[in-house]
Motif scaffolding. Structure first.
Motif, PDB file in Angstrom:
ATOM      1  N   ALA A   1      35.747   1.753 -23.415  1.00 56.62           N
ATOM      2  CA  ALA A   1      35.973   1.777 -24.978  1.00 56.62           C
ATOM      3  C   ALA A   1      34.898   1.629 -25.679  1.00 56.62           C
ATOM      4  O   ALA A   1      35.145   2.543 -26.901  1.00 56.62           O
TER       5      ALA A   1
ATOM      6  N   ALA B   1      41.801   2.466 -22.737  1.00 55.40           N
ATOM      7  CA  ALA B   1      40.604   2.147 -23.568  1.00 55.40           C
ATOM      8  C   ALA B   1      40.612   2.720 -25.113  1.00 55.40           C
ATOM      9  O   ALA B   1      40.179   2.075 -25.979  1.00 55.40           O
TER      10      ALA B   1
ATOM     11  N   ALA C   1      40.102   0.701 -28.154  1.00 54.60           N
ATOM     12  CA  ALA C   1      39.195   0.909 -29.217  1.00 54.60           C
ATOM     13  C   ALA C   1      39.970   0.917 -30.792  1.00 54.60           C
ATOM     14  O   ALA C   1      39.153   0.399 -31.544  1.00 54.60           O
TER      15      ALA C   1
ATOM     16  N   MET D   1      36.113  -5.445 -29.079  1.00 51.42           N
ATOM     17  CA  MET D   1      36.446  -4.825 -28.009  1.00 51.42           C
ATOM     18  C   MET D   1      36.875  -5.756 -26.873  1.00 51.42           C
ATOM     19  O   MET D   1      37.390  -5.656 -25.927  1.00 51.42           O
TER      20      MET D   1
END
Lengths: 374, 517
Positions: free
Chosen positions: A85, A300, A304, A314
């Motif tokens: 991420a 991811a 994000a 995150m």
């Protein structure tokens, strides 16, 4: 002649954009979403299985944090997801939709595995430098190609990066066949099982850092998280990325070379995703297969987005998602439930969290009761 | 009610928000079988008025009668059901579909029939009016004129008896315009009513039966075209001169700052947006640029500032005030121009999409052009924060904080932020496009004062404007652009509105000959 009735009635409820929302309120809305989703899941679990939902939730918690070993596995997987991420953050902030993390992880993993296999006689420090550098370079190259085409001919980066994933999967299949061990198993098997050459946890020999196999994973990823935060928020590069993400016209007006920044940013994004491949192979599974990325490149993206590209947020989102995954697997095995039930629970919870974003951005205005009209 | 009136709009008012009244009590009749020209300057409310007829907007008050019956038009579909069709400036076609498929699109199945039937229908329409459409051609293979033809055929196929064309000739070559006009006349003979929105006077005189004029959202008059002249139309369009109390000092220390020679550049369609423009801007004066929108103003400013490529033979030379050193700006990027020490500021037309970063606050926007000045790899937030606080106070920007995203500010405050930043770098060449568009009177005067201050400091100001009163009151000289050509330079202290209005709409003979050779 068509005559059209004019509907004077106001809509029952309408949404209007909020100007701003205090932070605690936004947090409260998200918290409510989680609680509501848990309640709905509880009803669902009970109606299907007649099992006490509280026990199911307890099992979920045990699945993720039930023992020291389990906790560390959860931490390891969280770090892996977080690392990807963090890699996506700069590209996404620039509105360059890098859906190719899967591929970037895989090529990073391939080069790491190659180093472990062919260069295991090197001194440890040199071996690690080779692994880290090669995985970053491989990931960066995988990100460079779509960025170059985007900059040069304005190709669609979503399709391009997505297709690069399939190339990477084929490439991985090829290397799996090449490195097959034992012969006929169609897997690479654990690489360097006896000497632990190139195993991140055994970097300092058998005395693991802080006595834990995965402490180095944590250190590397947390460092990256902080660096990326500073890079995006305070550096000139980060400013350029933010301007391009808002409007390429503004960027051009201010003298930013848009193409240069797109390519540079994708090199960084790809390199960090490639490094995740290194973490997956050297720091976790010690093998390579087509499922090394395991869909985490896509998960991811959710991380994000939910974090609005803030790398510190995150961390929390990654923990939540990995916790849900681990917990879901646990209840599936403990209560003999189908795998799909766990996916359903994860899905419902994510649905509510994503849905709560609507209520953070908009407020609902209900129709006022107006007696004179009636 | 008179039976040969096709559409009658009565006392139509439409406002956007509380400030902008696009149409104010406008009444308009269109007869059956006539071509009515709707004439007015930019922002006079022509398109808004027609959008209400075609169902895109709904009037705040007023009534619309179609064939003597009151009609409520709430959507383009309602308009179609009433036989009203509009051809917009931006075509609404699907690129990857053929002509036939585009026509079938959005029609109910029982109406549309098979593709063969539609193709036959298209052919009938083409034969009747003299169109030239290949039913199987894909839209992406069509020229702009072919797309427009297809739009018209589509509208006719759907049974429109009243056609509205929004500036149809803006994208056409003279030959294509002629062809369009002959088709329009055929349609008129067939009993269709046509409303054509335009601000080209020669076209009004060439094709229309009557002409209705709007000015600043108000209905002015309707004239029989037979009785109209270029002069009378211009007068009605621009109106009486309004005295504005903008201070204007005499030009002092006039010195060459920007020498532009043979500047030519292309738009994205590959036609000339600017055609061989030559003039000089001086330090210490405000040079106005007048012209109908899309006459090359945007390209002029953008090619000076390095954002738009110019054709070979173009020259833009900047003269440094301290050293009189001359620098060629053509062929250089924005960054190269800045690195050469050219103190140029540019307030673009698109404030949030080009001049500012909409999602950032005032503070971050202040360093858009100077973020690289800090040493090492980090930006200096302290400087931009200080500048933002200073500008906020100086220009009385109303914002909750300097960190509030500028897109949340009102138009006037957005412009203050943009002009404030551009002035803070102490430029000696200042470009501004439509700097007061959409601003209230007070903010407009703030901007005029800032421009005058620049002028006093010896800066060369180039001001692209649309309000002729403002141009005449603020500027020292005015350049008039018409269809990408420089149609004349006038002294703003002695010129009249009519004079400029004529130059905006009528290319002088000399220029026309140049264009054809």
């Amino acid at each position: 002649m068509a005559t059209v009735e004019y509907n004077k009635k106001e809509a029952f409820v309408r949404a209007s954009l909020r100007d701003s929302i205090p932070r605690y309120k936004a947090l409260l809305i998200r918290l409510c979403a989680v609680v509501i989703s848990l309640i709905i899941c509880a009803f669902l679990i009970y109606s299907i299985t007649k099992i006490n939902p509280l026990k199911v939730y307890q099992a979920m918690f045990e699945g993720a944090f039930g023992s020291v070993r389990r906790s560390w596995i959860t931490v390891r997987d969280t770090m892996m997801l977080l690392c990807i991420a963090v890699g996506l953050a700069p590209a996404f902030k620039m509105k360059f939709w890098n859906t190719g993390a899967e591929g970037q992880i895989l090529v990073g993993g391939i080069t790491t595995a190659a180093c472990m296999i062919y260069l295991k006689s090197l001194p440890t420090w040199l071996l690690f430098i080779c692994m880290i550098v090669s995985s970053c370079v491989a990931g960066a190259l995988w990100g460079l190609l779509p960025a170059f085409f985007k900059a040069k001919w304005n190709t669609n980066e979503i399709l391009f990066t997505l297709m690069m994933n399939y190339v990477a999967i084929q490439l991985t299949s090829f290397f799996v066949a090449l490195w097959e061990n034992p012969y006929g198993s169609n897997t690479v098997g654990v690489i360097n099982q006896t000497g632990h050459e190139g195993w991140l946890g055994y970097m300092f020999g058998d005395n693991m850092l802080f006595g834990q196999e995965y402490s180095l994973n944590v250190i590397i990823v947390m460092t990256l998280t902080v660096l990326m935060f500073v890079y995006l928020k305070y550096s000139k590069h980060g400013y350029e990325i933010a301007v391009i993400g808002d409007s390429q016209n503004t960027a051009r007006y201010s003298g930013i070379s848009v193409n240069k920044v797109i390519i540079r940013t994708m090199l960084i994004s790809g390199a960090v995703c490639g490094l995740s491949g290194f973490l997956a192979v050297s720091g976790a599974s010690h093998t390579i297969s087509t499922s090394t990325a395991g869909g985490r490149g896509f998960t991811a993206i959710i991380v994000a987005w939910l974090a609005k590209f803030n790398t510190f947020t995150m961390i929390a989102i990654s923990v939540l998602i990995v916790f849900l995954e681990k917990g879901a697997v646990e209840i599936a095995s403990q209560y003999n439930l189908n795998d799909y039930v766990s996916s359903m629970i994860t899905g419902i919870i994510l649905f509510f969290i994503l849905g709560s974003e609507f209520f953070i951005r908009y407020k609902l205005i209900f129709r006022k009761r107006n007696k004179e009209v009636q | 009610m008179n039976n040969d009136v096709a559409v009658s709009m009565q006392n139509i008012t439409k406002a956007f928000g509380t400030k902008v009244v696009a149409n104010d009590d406008v009444s308009l009749d269109v007869k059956k079988g006539e071509i009515l020209a709707l004439l007015g300057e930019n922002g006079s409310g022509k398109t808004t008025l027609m959008n209400m007829l075609s169902g895109i907007y709904h009037p705040d008050s007023g009534k619309i009668f179609v064939n003597s019956q009151e009609a409520v038009i709430r959507s383009p579909k309602d308009a179609y059901d009433l036989g009203i069709g509009m051809i917009h400036q931006h075509f609404k076609l699907v690129d990857i579909f053929t002509a036939t498929e585009n026509i079938a699109l959005g029609m109910k199945k029982d109406v549309s029939g098979s593709n063969k039937e539609i193709a036959k229908g298209i052919k009938d329409i083409c034969d009747r009016y003299g169109f030239d459409v290949d039913p199987n051609q894909k839209v992406y293979n069509m020229s702009v004129s072919q797309k427009q033809t297809l739009e018209i055929v589509k509208t006719l196929y759907r049974g429109a008896n009243i056609l509205i064309l929004d500036e149809p000739t803006a994208v056409l070559t003279p030959q294509e315009t002629e062809k369009l006009f002959s088709v329009l006349i055929n349609m008129k003979k067939d009993g269709k009513s046509i409303i054509i929105i335009t601000h080209k006077l020669n076209e009004v005189l060439a094709i229309s039966d009557r002409v209705s004029i709007l000015r600043k959202g108000k209905y002015i008059c309707t004239i029989d075209t037979k009785e109209a002249t270029v002069m009378s139309l211009t007068e009605a369009m621009v109106g009486q001169k309004v005295e504005l109390n903008i201070e204007r000092n005499n030009v002092k220390n006039k010195e060459e700052r920007l020498i532009i020679e043979h500047l030519t550049c292309l738009n994205k369609y590959g036609t000339k947006a600017l055609d061989d423009v030559t003039f000089t801007a001086y330090g210490g004066e405000i040079l106005g640029i007048a012209g109908i929108s899309g006459s090359g103003q945007k390209e002029l400013l953008e090619s000076i500032s390095g954002l738009h490529p110019a054709e070979e033979g173009s020259s833009v030379i900047y003269v440094k005030p301290e050293t009189k050193e001359k620098t060629q700006l053509i062929g250089k990027t924005v960054k190269q121009i800045r690195d050469l020490g050219v103190a140029m500021s540019f307030v673009p037309e698109d404030r949030l999409g080009m001049g500012l970063v909409a999602t950032m606050g005032m503070a971050d926007n202040m360093m858009l052009k100077s973020y690289k000045d800090n040493r090492f790899m980090f930006t200096s937030r302290r400087d931009s924060r200080k500048l933002a606080e200073k500008k906020k106070e100086e220009l009385e920007v109303v914002t909750p904080s300097i960190y509030t995203a500028v897109k949340k500010l009102s138009g006037g405050n957005v412009q203050k932020v943009l002009v404030g930043r551009e002035i803070s770098s102490d430029p000696n060449l200042f470009l501004a496009a439509y700097a007061v568009r959409g601003l209230d009177i007070n903010t407009s005067y703030t901007i005029y004062n800032l421009l005058n201050e620049r002028k006093e400091n010896g800066c060369a100001v180039i001001y692209v404007g649309e309000d002729l009163d403002v141009l005449l009151a603020l500027c020292d000289r005015i350049i008039v652009l018409c269809a990408g050509k420089l149609n004349g330079i006038v002294d703003a202290r002695t010129a009249t509105k009519e004079e400029i209005g004529m130059m905006m709409t009528h290319l002088n003979e000399e220029g026309e000959e140049d264009g054809n050779s």
